[in-house]
Design a protein around this motif. Structure first.
Motif, short mmCIF file in Angstrom:
data_model
loop_
_atom_site.label_atom_id
_atom_site.label_comp_id
_atom_site.label_asym_id
_atom_site.label_seq_id
_atom_site.Cartn_x
_atom_site.Cartn_y
_atom_site.Cartn_z
N THR A 155 0.82 -1.21 0.00
CA THR A 155 0.00 0.00 0.00
C THR A 155 0.86 1.26 0.00
N ASP A 156 0.40 2.29 -0.73
CA ASP A 156 1.04 3.60 -0.65
C ASP A 156 0.19 4.53 0.22
N LYS A 157 -0.74 3.96 0.98
CA LYS A 157 -1.56 4.71 1.93
C LYS A 157 -1.21 4.30 3.36
N LYS A 158 0.07 4.22 3.62
CA LYS A 158 0.53 3.73 4.93
C LYS A 158 0.08 4.63 6.07
N ILE A 159 0.16 5.93 5.89
CA ILE A 159 -0.20 6.86 6.95
C ILE A 159 -1.69 6.74 7.29
N GLN A 160 -2.52 6.69 6.25
CA GLN A 160 -3.97 6.59 6.49
C GLN A 160 -4.33 5.27 7.17
N ALA A 161 -3.67 4.17 6.76
CA ALA A 161 -3.98 2.87 7.35
C ALA A 161 -3.60 2.83 8.83
N LEU A 162 -2.44 3.40 9.17
CA LEU A 162 -2.01 3.43 10.57
C LEU A 162 -2.96 4.29 11.40
N ALA A 163 -3.38 5.43 10.87
CA ALA A 163 -4.30 6.30 11.59
C ALA A 163 -5.63 5.60 11.85
N ALA A 164 -6.15 4.90 10.86
CA ALA A 164 -7.43 4.19 11.02
C ALA A 164 -7.32 3.11 12.10
N ALA A 165 -6.19 2.39 12.12
CA ALA A 165 -6.00 1.35 13.13
C ALA A 165 -5.96 1.94 14.54
N CYS A 166 -5.32 3.10 14.70
CA CYS A 166 -5.24 3.74 16.02
C CYS A 166 -6.62 4.18 16.50
N ILE A 167 -7.41 4.74 15.60
CA ILE A 167 -8.76 5.16 15.97
C ILE A 167 -9.60 3.95 16.41
N ALA A 168 -9.51 2.87 15.66
CA ALA A 168 -10.34 1.69 15.94
C ALA A 168 -9.96 1.05 17.27
N THR A 169 -8.65 0.91 17.54
CA THR A 169 -8.26 0.24 18.79
C THR A 169 -8.59 1.10 20.00
N THR A 170 -8.52 2.43 19.85
CA THR A 170 -8.90 3.32 20.95
C THR A 170 -10.39 3.18 21.27
#
Length: 515
Positions: free
Chosen positions: A83-98
């Motif tokens: 993926t070239d959307k690494k930043i967006q994927a990491l941000a989404a994972a942080c929101i979901a786990t919180t």
């Protein structure tokens, strides 16, 4: 007015320098967010002390959590390799786990009455958190290249542990003053997540070289100091406004999985030129990698449950003081881990990975021996604040063991995957082994503590911890390759600080001239 060459050099230097500076703040706010405020630790103490869960109920919950991480870890790494959307994927994972962490605290019922719902939450959360380690590390490697990973991983881990200490200190103080209603302490996870999102948004996507992020090339095009010194061949900008040498045409970056897993003939992609990644099957044929995966599993099987058991030893039956001591367990360890990460960054490129890794591995057995002695004294003479403090002090060794392991396993994984183009997938495999090891450890430790007692549990776990230490000592070679022996490197491993200083000075100078 500066020349076009100097302007290009300054833009590229500032792009990379700013991204590297921002990464450390991402790591600080991330802390242990990937585990839901030290998932197996603070939440286990919360559920047992405040919600009257049994040790086995907690063990089942986090067994499911760990199994979910195990199942999704390698696919998550495979995703980040493309993926070239690494930043967006990491941000989404942080929101979901919180969100799932807060949901756990808000909906947990007394005596585990809704244990089924809790198990579903942990399964989903395990899948989500599987995205975070490969996400952060692939972004880091995409910015600095694999030759810059020693210093960058060290900095990430230092800030990560320091952030965890701050998060847990805040949560522990809240729990102390709010006891027995301590569920609201998990609000600090939302604060940390906000910080992660703010700093992630400050990293420019073009600062990430996706081939370097995969380990396909050893240096990031954006961070390559040699390329910064040979700018005469570049125009000021490309026709599309991109920066020469930093922004790659989309047809030169493969962002979709090839689905070539190594069975049958090789598939080729004519649109993609340059180095080709190994197939997943080729990666899995590496005996050093396979041995290291087993080692990661065995280490976390032995070590993963020791901290929760120590926290429970201090918390159960001690009221608000026990909760405070329980939180201090994490804080003490995390502070020591900051220093451990610094030592790994400074000396692993001088003496190799193996000596430092062995120190971390053998420290677990020593820690278990001391715990057995202290619990024996407590059982014979009764509990006291002095004994509690002595048990708490064993977390110094946790800071050494887990601190060294947490930094070194990423570096060894990067070493093993160098040139394969499969760094994130390989990291997913080693992290998956850690997840399943921690999962087995979580249930095994809680079951041993409930059925045999805490002292016997520490005896068994101490003996088990010797196995990965001896396996690494005798069966895994040194994986670090000095820069002078590497055919790929351009920035020497020990020169990252000087390189960063040069890049920072260049960016500042160019900026001042352009104003």
């Amino acid at each position: 007015m500066v020349s076009s060459e100097t302007e290009i050099k300054g833009r590229r230097a500032k792009l990379v320098y700013d991204a590297k500076m921002t990464l450390r703040w991402v790591a600080l706010c991330l802390g242990e967010l990937r585990d839901g405020l030290t998932m197996i630790n603070m939440q286990s103490a919360f559920l047992i002390a405040a919600k009257n869960y049994t040790e086995k109920q907690v063990g089942v919950m986090f067994f499911v959590f760990g199994m979910s991480q195990f199942l999704f870890q390698a696919p998550a790494g495979y995703l980040f390799d493309y993926t070239d959307k690494k930043i967006q994927a990491l941000a989404a994972a942080c929101i979901a786990t919180t969100f799932l962490t807060l949901l756990t605290a808000a909906t947990a019922e007394e005596d585990g009455a809704n244990i089924g719902f809790m198990i579903v939450i942990k399964f989903i959360q395990g899948a989500v958190t599987a995205l975070i380690p490969p996400g952060l590390n692939s972004i880091s490697q995409g910015i600095v290249g694999s030759v810059g990973m020693t210093k960058q991983v060290s900095m990430n881990e230092m800030m990560n542990h320091f952030g965890t200490a701050l998060i847990v200190l805040s949560g522990s103080l809240m729990a102390y003053f709010l006891y027995p209603e301590i569920g609201s302490l998990f609000a600090v996870s939302a604060i940390a997540c906000t910080g992660v999102l703010v700093f992630l948004s400050m990293i420019k996507p073009e600062a990430i070289d996706h081939n370097a992020a995969r380990g396909l090339t050893e240096t990031s095009a954006a961070a390559d100091d040699q390329s910064l010194g040979s700018l005469s061949k570049y125009q000021l900008t490309n026709t599309d406004g991109s920066i020469p040498g930093v922004d790659k045409p989309k047809d030169q970056i493969q962002t979709k999985p090839s689905f070539n897993f190594g069975f049958g003939g090789q598939q080729t992609n004519a649109a993609v030129s340059g180095p080709k990644a190994d197939t997943p099957l080729q990666v899995l044929r590496d005996p050093t990698l396979l041995t290291f995966i087993v080692l990661c599993f065995l280490f976390h099987t032995a070590n993963g449950t020791i901290l929760p058991l120590v926290m429970q030893t201090l918390a159960i039956g001690e009221g608000r003081i026990g909760i405070l001591f329980s939180g201090l367990c994490i804080i003490v360890a995390q502070v020591i881990m900051v220093g451990s990460a610094k030592i790994c960054g400074d000396y692993s490129s001088l003496y190799g990975r193996k000596p430092l890794f062995l120190v971390g591995l053998f420290s677990v057995s020593i820690r278990c021996v001391i715990l057995v002695i202290l619990i024996t004294i407590r059982d014979s003479s009764g509990s006291s604040h002095l004994i509690q403090i002595a048990i708490l002090s064993t977390q110094l060794l946790d800071g050494i063991g887990a601190g060294f392991f947490g930094t070194m396993y990423i570096l060894v994984t990067s070493d093993i995957s160098r040139g394969t183009g499969r760094f994130s997938m390989t990291l997913g495999l080693t992290t998956a082994a850690m997840s399943i090891g921690g999962t087995v450890s979580g249930y095994l430790g809680q079951a041993l503590a409930q059925d045999l007692g805490y002292k016997q549990a520490f005896v068994i776990l101490g003996v088990m911890s010797l196995v990965p230490a001896l396996l690494y000592l005798f069966c895994i070679p040194e994986t670090y390759i000095p820069p002078e022996l590497s055919a790929m490197g351009s920035i020497q491993e020990g020169d990252e600080e000087e390189h960063d200083k040069t890049v920072g000075d260049t960016a500042a100078a160019v900026k001042s001239e352009m104003v």
